[in-house]
Scaffold this active site. Structure first.
Site, PDB file in Angstrom:
ATOM      1  N   GLU A 111      -4.407   7.239   6.919  1.00  0.00           N
ATOM      2  CA  GLU A 111      -5.165   7.891   5.852  1.00  0.00           C
ATOM      3  C   GLU A 111      -6.282   8.709   6.456  1.00  0.00           C
ATOM      4  OE1 GLU A 111      -6.839   5.053   3.145  1.00  0.00           O
ATOM      5  OE2 GLU A 111      -4.905   4.672   2.206  1.00  0.00           O
TER       6      GLU A 111
ATOM      7  N   ARG B 168      -4.414  -8.897 -10.085  1.00  0.00           N
ATOM      8  CA  ARG B 168      -4.911 -10.253 -10.355  1.00  0.00           C
ATOM      9  C   ARG B 168      -6.355 -10.167 -10.839  1.00  0.00           C
ATOM     10  NH1 ARG B 168      -8.471 -10.120  -6.191  1.00  0.00           N
ATOM     11  NH2 ARG B 168      -7.716  -9.097  -4.319  1.00  0.00           N
TER      12      ARG B 168
ATOM     13  N   LYS C 110       0.829  -1.207   0.000  1.00  0.00           N
ATOM     14  CA  LYS C 110       0.000   0.000   0.000  1.00  0.00           C
ATOM     15  C   LYS C 110       0.866   1.260   0.000  1.00  0.00           C
ATOM     16  CE  LYS C 110      -3.978  -1.912   2.503  1.00  0.00           C
ATOM     17  NZ  LYS C 110      -4.896  -2.267   1.472  1.00  0.00           N
TER      18      LYS C 110
HETATM   19  P1  ADP Z   1      -7.820  -4.196   2.161  1.00  0.00           P
HETATM   20  O1  ADP Z   1      -6.655  -4.227   1.219  1.00  0.00           O
HETATM   21  O2  ADP Z   1      -7.495  -4.695   3.528  1.00  0.00           O
HETATM   22  O3  ADP Z   1      -9.061  -4.804   1.587  1.00  0.00           O
HETATM   23  P2  ADP Z   1      -8.494  -1.488   1.402  1.00  0.00           P
HETATM   24  O4  ADP Z   1      -7.475  -0.428   1.506  1.00  0.00           O
HETATM   25  O5  ADP Z   1      -8.784  -2.023   0.041  1.00  0.00           O
HETATM   26  O6  ADP Z   1      -8.116  -2.657   2.419  1.00  0.00           O
HETATM   27  O7  ADP Z   1      -9.870  -1.020   2.036  1.00  0.00           O
HETATM   28  C1  ADP Z   1     -10.958  -1.885   2.202  1.00  0.00           C
HETATM   29  C2  ADP Z   1     -12.230  -1.085   2.357  1.00  0.00           C
HETATM   30  O8  ADP Z   1     -12.100  -0.197   3.487  1.00  0.00           O
HETATM   31  C3  ADP Z   1     -12.556  -0.161   1.181  1.00  0.00           C
HETATM   32  O9  ADP Z   1     -13.305  -0.788   0.201  1.00  0.00           O
HETATM   33  C4  ADP Z   1     -13.342   0.921   1.867  1.00  0.00           C
HETATM   34  O10 ADP Z   1     -14.650   0.489   2.062  1.00  0.00           O
HETATM   35  C5  ADP Z   1     -12.708   1.047   3.223  1.00  0.00           C
HETATM   36  N1  ADP Z   1     -11.667   2.120   3.233  1.00  0.00           N
HETATM   37  C6  ADP Z   1     -10.373   1.995   2.927  1.00  0.00           C
HETATM   38  N2  ADP Z   1      -9.725   3.160   3.060  1.00  0.00           N
HETATM   39  C7  ADP Z   1     -10.634   4.071   3.452  1.00  0.00           C
HETATM   40  C8  ADP Z   1     -10.581   5.468   3.778  1.00  0.00           C
HETATM   41  N3  ADP Z   1      -9.445   6.155   3.752  1.00  0.00           N
HETATM   42  N4  ADP Z   1     -11.723   6.072   4.157  1.00  0.00           N
HETATM   43  C9  ADP Z   1     -12.884   5.377   4.235  1.00  0.00           C
HETATM   44  N5  ADP Z   1     -13.000   4.070   3.962  1.00  0.00           N
HETATM   45  C10 ADP Z   1     -11.896   3.406   3.571  1.00  0.00           C
END
Ligand code: ADP
Length: 510
Positions: free
Chosen positions: A211, A303, A127
């Protein structure tokens, strides 16, 4: 976009080893068959009765034990691939699909990895490094901190700079693990400790990033596909905002929230990323869309995605076929302007879990799985009647997808299809999914990532009236009689019929 043609040798793939299991293994076999390619599957001792063991041309047992001895055992899987004469490996999703060391090992063994280069996996899989790259490319990403200084005092300073609420994320994260929302400074220390502990346990790395927490966002993602000749395409967006435990359960394409102008900006950003990193193959650029219509890069999945079928339904493309063509070195057989998003597709993920008990995974023997008989519906399922659902693997049982000319038609059809697909024998989220699709807030597109929490009360099962319960029992008795049973005498049969009928009709409280 102009098509670029370069000199790359085409090497036709003849036999694919699928380094995966369940529905995605069956999905890959389906396309490989259509392309005249042989397939090899792998399985563990406990999975011998599962359909992916026999659906390919050959199958090899990985033995038993922890995942690192089986589906995550890179050397064992490569050894099987080499000894059975496979010339390519498809990793599916999960397991080794985003492990650059595996992609490297496949290549070093003289096999084709059906996926991107190890360098792309490394760059986008983390990330932190992906966010730095994305900023360089000028694509908006969520304001945050992804530096090396992990001192708590420094992280608190950064959190205050970003402004609460903030989200603590595991840098190596995935599947929502190691994530904590922090609303105020006083909660920070405890949340950080929890996130770090979970990150260390899940990924062996407790580095975190911070974030800005976007309130009431939507999860929008762009499907991308690139060949080895420098041609980069997008296959439009999917909306996957409806999630529980940060994991998607309903996905669709197109998104009601995305206007043509927003779509144009989002897909341009996605293609800027894939061309900027010389990406190869299928990938997904995940974005967060805020209530002002601004979007930010979230992460890239290097992927095939679980929810790829909705893209297939609206574009008419076979994504696995495209992955194979790309891996063979072929030029993708279309131009961007040829691709269209037609109608509306929705996918629901059927899980062995109890939505009325905090989505706790359930286990059991599947006595009966129905099938969908409706046009433009698709059931991607990794189980057959009689299979055991155990705690050893992800509790996703199947994906059910529908397509309709409009979103409402697709949703109506999906509810009907969910009535046909039953999974008798294990507790599932089937009725819960039906309630989501029926909810007027869903129909109006109030699909934010907090949907499940916001409508928690409305999504609870309704209590059945006495009349409804009586009707259910009467119908079950009638059913057992017409099935030729001595209904009134055979208590066991009556009970069975009631269970079957209750499950078919959604009457669970009798
Ligand atoms: P992972 O890789 O663990 O799945 P992600 O970064 O893809 O984590 O985030 C998963 C979910 O969390 C996203 O689809 C969203 O719903 C929520 N999310 C992630 N980052 C944020 C953010 N900065 N603010 C609000 N919701 C977030």
């Amino acid at each position: 976009m102009k098509k670029i043609e370069t000199k790359i040798d085409i090497k036709k793939i003849k036999k694919i080893l699928i380094a995966n299991r369940g529905e995605i293994a069956l999905r890959i076999i389906q396309t490989a068959k259509l392309m005249g390619i042989k397939t090899v599957t792998i399985y563990t001792e406990e999975e011998k009765a599962l359909p992916h063991c026999t659906a390919g041309d050959e199958a090899y047992c990985l033995g038993s034990g922890a995942l690192k001895e089986t589906y995550l055992n890179q050397e064992k899987i490569i050894e099987i691939a080499r000894s059975c004469g496979a010339d390519a490996v498809h990793p599916g999703y999960g397991f080794l699909s985003e492990k650059s060391s595996f992609a490297k090992l496949v290549g070093a063994s003289g096999l084709i990895f059906i996926g991107p280069s190890p360098e792309s996996i490394d760059l986008m899989g983390d990330k932190k490094s992906s966010k730095i790259k994305i900023q360089e490319l000028g694509v908006p990403s969520i304001p945050g901190y992804h530096g090396d200084n992990q001192e708590i005092s420094h992280l608190i300073k950064e959190a205050k700079r970003i402004g609460f609420p903030v989200l603590i994320k595991a840098s190596a994260g995935g599947g929502g693990k190691g994530m904590r929302i922090v609303n105020m400074e006083s909660e920070f220390k405890q949340a950080l400790e929890g996130a770090k502990r979970e990150a260390q346990n899940s990924f062996g790395d407790d580095t975190v990033l911070l974030e800005k927490y976007i309130t009431s966002p939507r999860h929008i993602e762009i499907q991308v596909m690139s060949d080895k000749h420098g041609n980069h395409f997008h296959l439009f967006e999917r909306e996957c905002s409806i999630q529980r435990r940060y994991q998607k359960i309903v996905e669709e394409s197109p998104s009601l929230a995305v206007t043509p102008e927003m779509r144009a900006k989002m897909v341009a950003a996605a293609v800027k990323i894939t061309s900027g990193i010389n990406y190869i193959g299928a990938g997904t650029i995940e974005l967060i869309l805020d209530t002002d219509g601004e979007f930010y890069f979230l992460e890239m999945n290097t992927r095939l995605q679980v929810e790829h079928p909705v893209t297939e339904m609206v574009t008419g493309l076979d994504l696995v076929r495209l992955q194979i063509l790309v891996a063979q070195g072929e030029i993708l057989p279309f131009k961007q302007e040829d691709l269209k998003q037609t109608g509306h597709a929705i996918e629901v993920r059927l899980y062995a879990e109890d939505p009325d008990n905090d989505f706790l995974p359930s286990i059991g023997t599947i006595k009966k799985i129905g099938t969908t008989s409706l046009p433009h519906t698709r059931l991607d399922c990794g189980y057959v009647d009689g299979n055991e659902v155990t705690i050893s693997f992800d509790p996703m049982l199947a994906k059910l997808i529908s397509w309709g000319e409009t979103r409402n038609l697709a949703a109506d059809k999906l509810i009907l299809a969910l009535n046909e697909v039953v999974f008798i024998g294990v507790k599932t989220n089937r009725d819960y999914l039906k309630r989501i699709l029926s909810l007027s807030e869903y129909r109006h597109g109030f699909t934010f990532t907090n949907f499940v929490k916001t409508y928690e009360d409305k999504l609870r099962p309704k209590k059945k009236s006495k009349e409804e319960i009586a009707l259910a029992i009467a119908a079950a008795l009638f059913n057992s009689k017409i099935n030729g049973h001595e209904a009134l005498g055979a208590q066991g049969e009556i009970k069975k019929s009631i269970d079957v009928w209750a499950s078919l009709s959604g009457f669970r409280n009798i």
